[in-house]
Design a protein around this motif. Structure first.
Motif, PDB file in Angstrom:
ATOM      1  N   SER A 285     -56.492  24.194  41.172  1.00 13.23           N
ATOM      2  CA  SER A 285     -57.334  23.965  39.811  1.00 13.23           C
ATOM      3  C   SER A 285     -57.119  24.469  39.152  1.00 13.23           C
ATOM      4  N   THR A 286     -57.628  24.817  37.775  1.00 17.96           N
ATOM      5  CA  THR A 286     -57.086  25.674  36.718  1.00 17.96           C
ATOM      6  C   THR A 286     -57.867  26.099  35.764  1.00 17.96           C
ATOM      7  N   TYR A 287     -59.603  25.626  35.826  1.00 14.30           N
ATOM      8  CA  TYR A 287     -60.647  25.741  34.668  1.00 14.30           C
ATOM      9  C   TYR A 287     -60.941  27.357  34.929  1.00 14.30           C
ATOM     10  N   TYR A 288     -61.114  27.583  36.446  1.00 15.59           N
ATOM     11  CA  TYR A 288     -61.516  28.464  37.166  1.00 15.59           C
ATOM     12  C   TYR A 288     -60.712  29.317  37.760  1.00 15.59           C
ATOM     13  N   ASN A 289     -60.628  30.580  37.331  1.00 12.58           N
ATOM     14  CA  ASN A 289     -59.816  31.387  38.828  1.00 12.58           C
ATOM     15  C   ASN A 289     -60.412  32.924  38.972  1.00 12.58           C
ATOM     16  N   GLY A 290     -61.364  33.019  38.579  1.00 17.25           N
ATOM     17  CA  GLY A 290     -61.589  33.875  38.434  1.00 17.25           C
ATOM     18  C   GLY A 290     -61.287  35.415  38.280  1.00 17.25           C
ATOM     19  N   GLY A 291     -59.861  35.366  37.406  1.00 21.98           N
ATOM     20  CA  GLY A 291     -58.861  36.733  37.058  1.00 21.98           C
ATOM     21  C   GLY A 291     -57.918  36.716  38.142  1.00 21.98           C
ATOM     22  N   MET A 292     -57.810  35.405  39.375  1.00 19.92           N
ATOM     23  CA  MET A 292     -56.619  35.761  40.214  1.00 19.92           C
ATOM     24  C   MET A 292     -55.367  34.795  39.794  1.00 19.92           C
ATOM     25  N   HIS A 293     -54.087  35.969  40.034  1.00 18.05           N
ATOM     26  CA  HIS A 293     -52.727  35.732  39.286  1.00 18.05           C
ATOM     27  C   HIS A 293     -52.515  34.601  40.771  1.00 18.05           C
ATOM     28  N   GLY A 294     -51.423  33.440  40.441  1.00 17.68           N
ATOM     29  CA  GLY A 294     -50.800  32.678  41.409  1.00 17.68           C
ATOM     30  C   GLY A 294     -51.881  31.588  41.950  1.00 17.68           C
ATOM     31  N   ARG A 295     -50.691  30.250  42.010  1.00 16.03           N
ATOM     32  CA  ARG A 295     -51.847  29.320  42.977  1.00 16.03           C
ATOM     33  C   ARG A 295     -51.053  28.923  43.447  1.00 16.03           C
ATOM     34  N   LYS A 296     -51.613  28.033  44.476  1.00 22.20           N
ATOM     35  CA  LYS A 296     -50.481  27.302  45.459  1.00 22.20           C
ATOM     36  C   LYS A 296     -49.235  27.377  44.876  1.00 22.20           C
ATOM     37  N   ALA A 297     -48.746  27.734  46.762  1.00 23.31           N
ATOM     38  CA  ALA A 297     -46.711  27.765  46.267  1.00 23.31           C
ATOM     39  C   ALA A 297     -46.586  29.165  45.754  1.00 23.31           C
ATOM     40  N   SER A 298     -46.988  30.122  44.601  1.00 19.59           N
ATOM     41  CA  SER A 298     -46.356  30.981  45.214  1.00 19.59           C
ATOM     42  C   SER A 298     -47.367  32.386  45.434  1.00 19.59           C
ATOM     43  N   VAL A 299     -46.322  33.194  45.905  1.00 22.13           N
ATOM     44  CA  VAL A 299     -46.807  34.439  46.705  1.00 22.13           C
ATOM     45  C   VAL A 299     -47.975  35.478  46.219  1.00 22.13           C
ATOM     46  N   TYR A 300     -48.694  35.149  44.845  1.00 23.86           N
ATOM     47  CA  TYR A 300     -49.811  35.963  44.534  1.00 23.86           C
ATOM     48  C   TYR A 300     -50.680  35.694  45.364  1.00 23.86           C
ATOM     49  N   GLU A 301     -51.646  36.697  45.004  1.00 19.76           N
ATOM     50  CA  GLU A 301     -52.560  36.655  45.366  1.00 19.76           C
ATOM     51  C   GLU A 301     -53.874  35.211  45.557  1.00 19.76           C
ATOM     52  N   GLY A 302     -53.379  34.310  44.114  1.00 20.24           N
ATOM     53  CA  GLY A 302     -54.225  33.025  43.654  1.00 20.24           C
ATOM     54  C   GLY A 302     -53.492  32.377  44.908  1.00 20.24           C
ATOM     55  N   GLY A 303     -52.040  32.385  45.458  1.00 24.83           N
ATOM     56  CA  GLY A 303     -51.617  31.237  45.539  1.00 24.83           C
ATOM     57  C   GLY A 303     -51.550  31.111  47.234  1.00 24.83           C
ATOM     58  N   VAL A 304     -52.280  32.365  48.863  1.00 25.15           N
ATOM     59  CA  VAL A 304     -52.067  32.844  49.444  1.00 25.15           C
ATOM     60  C   VAL A 304     -53.106  33.066  50.013  1.00 25.15           C
ATOM     61  N   ARG A 305     -54.497  33.709  48.762  1.00 27.52           N
ATOM     62  CA  ARG A 305     -55.912  33.892  49.567  1.00 27.52           C
ATOM     63  C   ARG A 305     -56.636  32.818  49.556  1.00 27.52           C
ATOM     64  N   ALA A 306     -57.322  32.848  51.080  1.00 34.49           N
ATOM     65  CA  ALA A 306     -58.047  31.612  50.173  1.00 34.49           C
ATOM     66  C   ALA A 306     -59.522  31.815  51.358  1.00 34.49           C
ATOM     67  N   PRO A 307     -61.009  30.661  50.310  1.00 34.68           N
ATOM     68  CA  PRO A 307     -62.130  30.829  50.987  1.00 34.68           C
ATOM     69  C   PRO A 307     -62.192  30.832  52.305  1.00 34.68           C
TER      70      PRO A 307
END
Length: 601
Positions: A285-307
């Motif tokens: 999703s792209t509407y809100y990311n809490g300021g995190m960098h990266g999404r699925k398939a990346s190794v930024y925190e947004g790609g590898v941290r999960a709830p």
């Protein structure tokens, strides 16, 4: 009960469990049930509990509020690697799995799953939803430790209403209703059966395929208004249609989690059940990311941290926040510790039990380092890799095309996650010595987890006693020729196309487990003006080579596939290859091959 008394109670309980042998029948009823809920492509930021002000996830949020939040819980960058690590307690590259498609999404045959270990300890086991660790006989969930399986083998399915890519214990099934409801219904039925059939504790993996694309709510004539209502709520709040669909799919999962929790309470199982909610990788999703960098398939925190939230009423203190680095590989040792199950002693486990963190309300370090790497085709240590400690993280999302190490280094990023959790300031220039040390640690880990591995599709089992019909998927073939190519428009609708020149081919590796006669069928499409060419099927083993020829027949259009009998072949037992190739030069495309079938006679 106070936080101290709750923690003390959990510590005492865990100690008793650890003293108990799995063979002691009198202790089995005292062990907790375990429910692992995993969603697909739900990001860290896609719950209210993790700060999203737009999404409605009251039941997910309640698990966090009434239990523990693992604030630095890491999945892999993509789904199948996370699932392999979850099932084995090992980083996925140790297991032979290396891809999400093309035959690389199969868990090694020698791997031991958490379901096998818990079943040995007396648990009833089940998995409902997405497996994605092997589709062929011998690799399916019911053959890897699960008493019950109903779900799908692929990375995603194309229909969420009346899903038509589902299996129950190895057999294809038809279904009706919305798929998230369907998987929850199966889990509830399993729990009810466990409650009435025996006093065994249970392990249930509820692996939702949502909110993975296609982003669909109810689409049937009967239920579409219900699906539309979910979406409209978010459209009215100003979300774009894609994001509204994703949020609605997550809210639909949340409602099903509420149904599951209510069932546990009605059956009196709530107090003795450990409930885990998490996701398999970063979000889409792209509407809100809490300021995190990266999404699925990346190794930024947004790609590898999960709830990740864990609730065990009366055992885990409400509102606990665990800040230590934790990982998807930790579930196998955690569940085994809680169940009193023995860990395998013949292999390296990378995960560490979370029981002490949950028990002691501790922020003490858990993993010294957590590692990530992802390359679809050939695992390598130069692209999409990361290593993080409690403070520092070194990563490289895109490698330089040159092999010179100084040029590669220009793509490295070093972040201080304590001061900069959103990864906005690259500090590699200020701390080169830290980067050097972390890179050294990562390379040592990569060499260790890949040692002895050959990353290629497993030989497809043919003639397995549990499955008389085996379908050879286009994505598993090795292609040869200037024109022949693989085209993906969805699992089970993918094709090999562009057959023109004589000799252009696709080859599959087979493992024939029962010698004998096999009927060969082909599913393909061919436009009327292009049909009439000759397809050859060649079988190569240690015995005499064999060959079948087939004249390609016309279909209404090249994208309409029909299944035809090609012939019969006698196959010896053992490893061998099967090659489909163009017999003669074609003026146009010979066909679009959707699959080949080998049917034991």
């Amino acid at each position: 009960m106070s936080r101290v008394s709750c923690a003390t109670s959990l510590c005492a309980w865990v100690a008793l469990v650890l003293l108990a042998s799995p063979v002691f029948a009198q202790s089995i009823a005292q062990r907790p049930n375990v429910i692992l809920i995993m969603t697909d492509d739900q990001g860290y930021w896609d719950t209210g509990a993790t700060g999203n002000p737009h999404i409605k996830t009251p039941h997910m949020d309640a698990i966090a509020k009434q239990g523990a939040t693992l604030s630095r819980y890491y999945a892999a960058p993509v789904c199948a690697p996370t699932r392999a690590g979850t099932m084995t307690g090992r980083y996925y590259l140790r297991t032979g799995l290396y891809n999400t498609r093309f035959g690389g999404d199969t868990l090694g045959k020698d791997e031991v799953t958490v379901a096998e270990l818990l079943r040995r300890a007396g648990y009833r086991t089940s998995l409902f939803g997405k497996w994605h660790l092997g589709k062929y006989p011998g690799y399916q969930p019911q053959q890897r430790g699960f008493d019950q399986f109903m779900g799908h083998y692929h990375g995603h399915i194309e229909r969420y209403q009346f899903a038509d890519q589902l299996y129950h214990n190895g057999q294809p099934v038809r279904s009706r209703g919305y798929v998230s409801d369907l998987f929850t219904d199966a889990a509830i039925d399993f729990i009810r059966q466990s409650d009435t059939a025996s006093d065994q504790p249970f392990f249930c993996a509820l692996m939702y395929n949502a909110p993975h694309s296609p982003f669909l709510l109810d689409t049937s004539h009967y239920d579409q208004p219900q699906g539309d209502a979910f979406i409209k709520r978010y459209l009215d709040a100003g979300l774009p249609i894609r994001e509204a669909r994703i949020y609605a799919m997550i809210e639909r999962i949340d409602q099903n989690i509420g149904r599951l929790k209510q069932t546990l309470k009605e059956l009196g199982q709530w107090q003795n059940t450990v409930l885990i909610f998490t996701s398999d990788n970063g979000g889409v999703s792209t509407y809100y990311n809490g300021g995190m960098h990266g999404r699925k398939a990346s190794v930024y925190e947004g790609g590898v941290r999960a709830p990740c939230f864990v609730q065990w009423p009366g055992r885990i203190p409400a509102g606990m926040i665990i800040n230590a680095q934790t990982s998807h590989i930790d579930w196998l040792p955690t569940f085994c510790e809680l169940a009193g199950a023995k860990l395998p002693e013949d292999r390296q486990l990378d995960g560490r039990s979370l029981a002490s963190l949950l028990c002691n309300d501790s922020d003490a370090p858990h993993h010294r380092y957590v590692y990530h790497t992802w390359d679809r085709y050939t695992p390598n240590p130069h692209q999409r890799w990361a290593i993080s400690g409690d403070r520092w993280k070194l990563m490289c999302q895109v490698a330089a095309t040159v092999t010179d190490s100084s040029q590669q280094r220009k793509q490295w990023r070093l972040y201080d996650l304590q001061a900069d959790p959103d990864e906005t300031k690259n500090l590699i220039g200020q701390h080169p010595e830290i980067a050097n040390q972390l890179r050294k640690e990562f390379l040592a880990w990569f060499e260790d987890v890949t040692e002895g591995q050959t990353y290629q599709p497993v030989a497809i089992p043919v003639g397995h006693p549990d499955e008389a019909v085996v379908e050879l998927s286009p994505s598993w073939a090795k292609l040869k020729g200037d024109h022949v190519q693989y085209v993906f428009e969805g699992y089970d609708w993918d094709t090999i196309e562009g057959w023109r020149n004589a000799g252009e081919s696709a080859t599959w590796q087979l493992d024939v487990q029962a010698a004998g006669d096999y009927l060969v069928k082909a599913s393909y499409g061919s436009a009327a003006v292009d049909s009439g060419g000759c397809l050859q099927l060649k079988f190569l083993s240690e015995s005499k080579p064999q060959q079948i020829e087939h004249t390609v027949q016309a279909t209404a259009t090249a994208n309409q596939f029909k299944t035809v009998v090609v012939g019969t072949v006698r196959l010896p037992k053992g490893k061998q290859s099967m090659t489909a190739c163009v017999a003669d030069q074609c003026d146009a495309e010979l066909m679009r091959l959707n699959s080949l079938q080998l049917i034991r006679q």
